[in-house]
Design a protein around this motif. Sequence first.
Motif, mmCIF file in Angstrom:
data_model
loop_
_atom_site.group_PDB
_atom_site.id
_atom_site.type_symbol
_atom_site.label_atom_id
_atom_site.label_comp_id
_atom_site.label_asym_id
_atom_site.label_seq_id
_atom_site.Cartn_x
_atom_site.Cartn_y
_atom_site.Cartn_z
ATOM 1 N N TYR A 101 0.869 -1.175 0.000
ATOM 2 C CA TYR A 101 0.000 0.000 0.000
ATOM 3 C C TYR A 101 0.904 1.222 0.000
ATOM 4 O O TYR A 101 1.874 1.293 0.757
ATOM 5 C CB TYR A 101 -0.873 -0.023 1.262
ATOM 6 N N ASN A 121 -3.695 3.104 -5.174
ATOM 7 C CA ASN A 121 -3.711 1.914 -4.318
ATOM 8 C C ASN A 121 -4.776 0.937 -4.802
ATOM 9 O O ASN A 121 -5.772 1.327 -5.405
ATOM 10 C CB ASN A 121 -3.943 2.304 -2.857
ATOM 11 N N LYS A 173 -7.697 -1.496 -4.078
ATOM 12 C CA LYS A 173 -8.724 -1.621 -3.043
ATOM 13 C C LYS A 173 -9.191 -3.074 -2.924
ATOM 14 O O LYS A 173 -9.587 -3.688 -3.908
ATOM 15 C CB LYS A 173 -9.937 -0.730 -3.385
ATOM 16 N N ASN A 202 -8.984 -1.411 3.611
ATOM 17 C CA ASN A 202 -8.439 -0.209 2.980
ATOM 18 C C ASN A 202 -8.333 0.959 3.963
ATOM 19 O O ASN A 202 -7.314 1.645 4.024
ATOM 20 C CB ASN A 202 -9.308 0.190 1.775
#
Length: 314
Positions: free
Chosen positions: A102, A119, A121, A129
């Motif tokens: 991440y 990023n 998800k 997340n």
Amino acid sequence: MAIPVVNLADFTSGDPELKRSFVNQLGKAYEDVGFVAVKNHGIPDNLISDLYKYVQQFFSLPLDAKKKYEVPGLAGQRGYTSFGKEHAKGSEAPDLKEFFQYGQIVEDNDPVKSEYPDNVKVNEVSEFNATFEKAYRAFEKSGKALLRAIAIYLGLDENYFDTHIHNGNSILRAIHYPPITQEPKSAIRAEQHEDINLITLLVGASADGLQILTKQNEWVGVTSLPEQIVVNVGDMLQRLTNNKLKSTTHRVVNPPRDKWHTSRFSIPFFLHPKSEMSLAALDSCVDASHPKAYPDATAGEYLDERLREIGLKK
């Protein structure tokens, strides 16, 4: 081996004497060992607990579900990387792990945003997340304070690193070392290596196994108490300081046979600057006894080179 323990609250206390003492303890530990355990690091216990809970839920998903989050062309910098893809620099043997990464969320229209992929998800674990974003910000804050102490130790302005790490290319990596199901070819789960970045903040692994290589060339296990995080110097900081601060060689070894059936989870935060930061050795770290050891490079150039060396980038 009990690695040196420092109390970050001393640095942030406002007491000049406590602050000075913290800077000296931290700097000396990084010159001598390369690793410290940090207490009162500011990352809430309940956040750490949630992070591990959701990470374990993610890695327990079927492989087909996890592979949906593996994005070709990103060199593993976002999302899922499946088992056996990464190896240590100089080793052909793949590390026995899968991981999820991440990265930075740019919220202030900084043009650096164009350098970072979005990023990935995760849908199956509802709080995954949001928890990663909260943890990322908490690690950034703690790391920033530690870099301020390092800057003072190096004779720089306390805020020297601040602009370099604002919207930096830091990575929060969740690692899963699966259970060992057959006689392993090696006693090593992750081969010996040094981290690429400025500093790494590691919040409690779920099992022992981390070892560091001492100056006496001996492997020793690293343990920290539950309320502490382990923070080590990476290669970028070693280059910047012309080897004054040591990037310590470390590895992860297999558990005893009676624990082969268990998974190991580990969540390091790799604190990177923005790619444009120069890693050219600081003038104060170069003299007749310590000639310049590395060619000049930016953080981005160096990261790119290392990602190729460890097999994540072609």
